[in-house]
Write a protein that holds these residues in place. Structure first.
Motif, PDB file in Angstrom:
ATOM      1  N   PHE A   1      -5.234   6.309  -0.941  1.00  8.24           N
ATOM      2  CA  PHE A   1      -4.119   5.359  -0.934  1.00  8.24           C
ATOM      3  C   PHE A   1      -4.309   4.341  -2.042  1.00  8.24           C
ATOM      4  O   PHE A   1      -5.397   4.219  -2.609  1.00  8.24           O
ATOM      5  CB  PHE A   1      -3.990   4.669   0.436  1.00  8.24           C
ATOM      6  CG  PHE A   1      -5.185   3.833   0.819  1.00  8.24           C
ATOM      7  CD1 PHE A   1      -5.192   2.465   0.610  1.00  8.24           C
ATOM      8  CD2 PHE A   1      -6.303   4.420   1.398  1.00  8.24           C
ATOM      9  CE1 PHE A   1      -6.288   1.693   0.965  1.00  8.24           C
ATOM     10  CE2 PHE A   1      -7.405   3.656   1.764  1.00  8.24           C
ATOM     11  CZ  PHE A   1      -7.397   2.286   1.535  1.00  8.24           C
ATOM     12  N   PHE A   2      -3.227   3.652  -2.359  1.00 10.58           N
ATOM     13  CA  PHE A   2      -3.229   2.663  -3.439  1.00 10.58           C
ATOM     14  C   PHE A   2      -2.916   1.290  -2.862  1.00 10.58           C
ATOM     15  O   PHE A   2      -1.990   1.162  -2.054  1.00 10.58           O
ATOM     16  CB  PHE A   2      -2.177   3.017  -4.484  1.00 10.58           C
ATOM     17  CG  PHE A   2      -2.538   4.257  -5.274  1.00 10.58           C
ATOM     18  CD1 PHE A   2      -3.147   4.154  -6.511  1.00 10.58           C
ATOM     19  CD2 PHE A   2      -2.292   5.531  -4.746  1.00 10.58           C
ATOM     20  CE1 PHE A   2      -3.499   5.293  -7.226  1.00 10.58           C
ATOM     21  CE2 PHE A   2      -2.641   6.669  -5.456  1.00 10.58           C
ATOM     22  CZ  PHE A   2      -3.258   6.554  -6.698  1.00 10.58           C
ATOM     23  N   ILE A   3      -3.705   0.292  -3.262  1.00  7.96           N
ATOM     24  CA  ILE A   3      -3.365  -1.100  -2.964  1.00  7.96           C
ATOM     25  C   ILE A   3      -2.907  -1.707  -4.284  1.00  7.96           C
ATOM     26  O   ILE A   3      -3.646  -1.685  -5.275  1.00  7.96           O
ATOM     27  CB  ILE A   3      -4.562  -1.890  -2.397  1.00  7.96           C
ATOM     28  CG1 ILE A   3      -5.041  -1.274  -1.082  1.00  7.96           C
ATOM     29  CG2 ILE A   3      -4.176  -3.363  -2.199  1.00  7.96           C
ATOM     30  CD1 ILE A   3      -6.189  -2.036  -0.405  1.00  7.96           C
ATOM     31  N   ILE A   4      -1.680  -2.181  -4.295  1.00  3.80           N
ATOM     32  CA  ILE A   4      -1.094  -2.697  -5.534  1.00  3.80           C
ATOM     33  C   ILE A   4      -0.509  -4.083  -5.272  1.00  3.80           C
ATOM     34  O   ILE A   4       0.191  -4.294  -4.272  1.00  3.80           O
ATOM     35  CB  ILE A   4      -0.006  -1.724  -6.059  1.00  3.80           C
ATOM     36  CG1 ILE A   4      -0.651  -0.361  -6.393  1.00  3.80           C
ATOM     37  CG2 ILE A   4       0.690  -2.307  -7.294  1.00  3.80           C
ATOM     38  CD1 ILE A   4       0.315   0.725  -6.804  1.00  3.80           C
TER      39      ILE A   4
ATOM     40  N   ILE B   1       0.859  -1.186   0.000  1.00  2.00           N
ATOM     41  CA  ILE B   1       0.000   0.000   0.000  1.00  2.00           C
ATOM     42  C   ILE B   1       0.890   1.229   0.000  1.00  2.00           C
ATOM     43  O   ILE B   1       1.936   1.262   0.670  1.00  2.00           O
ATOM     44  CB  ILE B   1      -0.922   0.026   1.251  1.00  2.00           C
ATOM     45  CG1 ILE B   1      -2.012  -1.054   1.134  1.00  2.00           C
ATOM     46  CG2 ILE B   1      -1.562   1.408   1.437  1.00  2.00           C
ATOM     47  CD1 ILE B   1      -2.972  -1.102   2.314  1.00  2.00           C
ATOM     48  N   TYR B   2       0.467   2.251  -0.761  1.00  2.00           N
ATOM     49  CA  TYR B   2       1.143   3.539  -0.711  1.00  2.00           C
ATOM     50  C   TYR B   2       0.088   4.609  -0.415  1.00  2.00           C
ATOM     51  O   TYR B   2      -0.929   4.692  -1.106  1.00  2.00           O
ATOM     52  CB  TYR B   2       1.858   3.827  -2.041  1.00  2.00           C
ATOM     53  CG  TYR B   2       2.588   5.143  -2.029  1.00  2.00           C
ATOM     54  CD1 TYR B   2       3.699   5.322  -1.207  1.00  2.00           C
ATOM     55  CD2 TYR B   2       2.162   6.216  -2.798  1.00  2.00           C
ATOM     56  CE1 TYR B   2       4.356   6.545  -1.168  1.00  2.00           C
ATOM     57  CE2 TYR B   2       2.815   7.438  -2.771  1.00  2.00           C
ATOM     58  CZ  TYR B   2       3.920   7.589  -1.949  1.00  2.00           C
ATOM     59  OH  TYR B   2       4.568   8.795  -1.902  1.00  2.00           O
ATOM     60  N   VAL B   3       0.330   5.400   0.625  1.00  2.00           N
ATOM     61  CA  VAL B   3      -0.648   6.414   1.058  1.00  2.00           C
ATOM     62  C   VAL B   3      -0.269   7.772   0.468  1.00  2.00           C
ATOM     63  O   VAL B   3       0.801   8.304   0.760  1.00  2.00           O
ATOM     64  CB  VAL B   3      -0.697   6.513   2.606  1.00  2.00           C
ATOM     65  CG1 VAL B   3      -1.750   7.528   3.043  1.00  2.00           C
ATOM     66  CG2 VAL B   3      -0.964   5.146   3.230  1.00  2.00           C
ATOM     67  N   THR B   4      -1.136   8.329  -0.388  1.00  2.00           N
ATOM     68  CA  THR B   4      -0.833   9.631  -1.005  1.00  2.00           C
ATOM     69  C   THR B   4      -1.436  10.803  -0.223  1.00  2.00           C
ATOM     70  O   THR B   4      -1.002  11.943  -0.376  1.00  2.00           O
ATOM     71  CB  THR B   4      -1.330   9.684  -2.470  1.00  2.00           C
ATOM     72  OG1 THR B   4      -2.599   9.051  -2.547  1.00  2.00           O
ATOM     73  CG2 THR B   4      -0.378   8.980  -3.398  1.00  2.00           C
ATOM     74  N   LYS B   5      -2.460  10.518   0.584  1.00  2.00           N
ATOM     75  CA  LYS B   5      -3.139  11.609   1.316  1.00  2.00           C
ATOM     76  C   LYS B   5      -3.776  11.038   2.571  1.00  2.00           C
ATOM     77  O   LYS B   5      -4.257   9.901   2.559  1.00  2.00           O
ATOM     78  CB  LYS B   5      -4.245  12.174   0.410  1.00  2.00           C
ATOM     79  CG  LYS B   5      -4.520  13.653   0.572  1.00  2.00           C
ATOM     80  CD  LYS B   5      -5.659  14.099  -0.326  1.00  2.00           C
ATOM     81  CE  LYS B   5      -5.269  14.231  -1.789  1.00  2.00           C
ATOM     82  NZ  LYS B   5      -6.432  14.496  -2.651  1.00  2.00           N
ATOM     83  N   GLY B   6      -3.810  11.814   3.674  1.00  2.00           N
ATOM     84  CA  GLY B   6      -4.498  11.370   4.881  1.00  2.00           C
ATOM     85  C   GLY B   6      -3.737  10.273   5.613  1.00  2.00           C
ATOM     86  O   GLY B   6      -2.492  10.291   5.647  1.00  2.00           O
TER      87      GLY B   6
END
Ligand code: FE2
Length: 304
Positions: free
Chosen positions: A241-244, A200-205
């Protein structure tokens, strides 16, 4: 069948790194904290403005997935293929045996910087030398799941809350989801294949997983010990956020910059091919992109 929730294996905040010409990126995968994470080789969260960018450079043996969030990115490669990525668009590029291209932010009349994510995905050994290929995924072709009032999922690749993406974008199987929420305490879940590595990468919050809070720019890597990711939103205001995830490839990774191979001999051969313009790099001889010094919004309208 009961699904087992994955546990966290590694965590750190993405660090700022200089890249390309005058560009600063926040890098998570591809740093000393997480050298790679098969099949993933690198994740850059970039913010670039004209005249900085990623002028003419080669790739071999991997795929790149570029996701635009803000601004516009122009691309052009040595086969003559070119185009513009607008906010919400993605490009899946298979470098295969050899590609050379330029990726430059468009000089925006409103002054916006170009913000996005670039993910590098390893190619399986038997596909290292395929011909280069591009797949564009336009914003409007990305379905959105909306499981409750406070959660939205852009299903870029995979299936989330019963919503399925466009298929066969990359050679290496990859799941790619953008989660957005506007309410603290909102829970989320995502099924993941048992044989995929997932991060996971969190871009905001911020989000909370297993009782621990992960703030903006968190890079969270999971153990391969389950088939589900679960958590909740842990910030007031907007969280993104992104789940990849990607199929784990059972092969060594030998990487030098944008050249990725499975052993030293093959990597040396790629350098030779690049220098001598052979075996995939024939068209690199004398090639210069038309955008290497930048491109304006007016010029971008005709860049296709
Ligand atoms: Fe590139």
């Amino acid at each position: 069948m009961l699904s087992v929730v994955r546990t966290v294996a590694n965590y750190f905040l993405a660090v700022e790194t200089k890249e390309g010409v005058g560009a600063v990126v926040r890098r998570s995968i591809g740093t000393g904290y997480q050298r790679n994470f098969s099949p993933f080789l690198l994740l850059d969260h970039f913010t670039v403005s004209h005249p900085a960018g990623f002028p003419d450079h080669p790739h071999h043996g991997q795929e790149t997935i570029t996701y635009m969030q803000k601004g516009m990115l122009a691309h052009e490669d040595f086969t003559g293929s070119k185009g513009i990525l607008y906010p919400g668009d993605l490009q899946f590029m298979t470098a295969g045996k050899g590609a050379m291209h330029a990726e430059m932010p468009v000089l925006m009349e409103n002054g916006d910087a170009c913000v996005g994510l670039q993910l590098w995905v390893d190619l399986p050994e038997e596909l290292k030398d395929v011909a280069p290929r591009y797949r564009d995924l336009k914003k409007n072709d990305v379905p959105i799941a909306h499981p409750n009032d406070n959660l939205w999922v852009k299903v870029i690749s995979g299936t989330s809350y019963g919503v399925e993406s466009v298929k066969e974008l990359a050679y290496t199987p990859v799941d790619y989801y953008q989660f957005n929420s506007n309410k603290k305490g909102t829970s989320f879940e995502q099924k993941v294949p048992a044989d995929f590595n997932v991060f996971i990468y969190v871009t905001k919050g911020a989000i909370k997983i297993g009782g621990k809070t992960y703030p903006q720019y968190s890079s969270i890597f999971f153990n391969v010990d389950g088939t589900e990711i679960k958590g909740e939103i842990d910030a007031d205001g907007d969280t993104e956020f992104f789940i990849i995830g990607g199929l784990i490839l059972d092969q060594p990774i030998l990487q030098y910059g944008p050249f990725v191979e499975i052993n030293r001999d093959r990597l040396a051969k790629v350098f030779e091919n690049y220098q001598n313009h052979t075996n995939g790099f024939e068209r690199a001889a004398g090639w210069r992109s038309s955008i290497k010094n930048g491109i304006t919004e007016k010029e971008a309208a005709n860049h296709k």
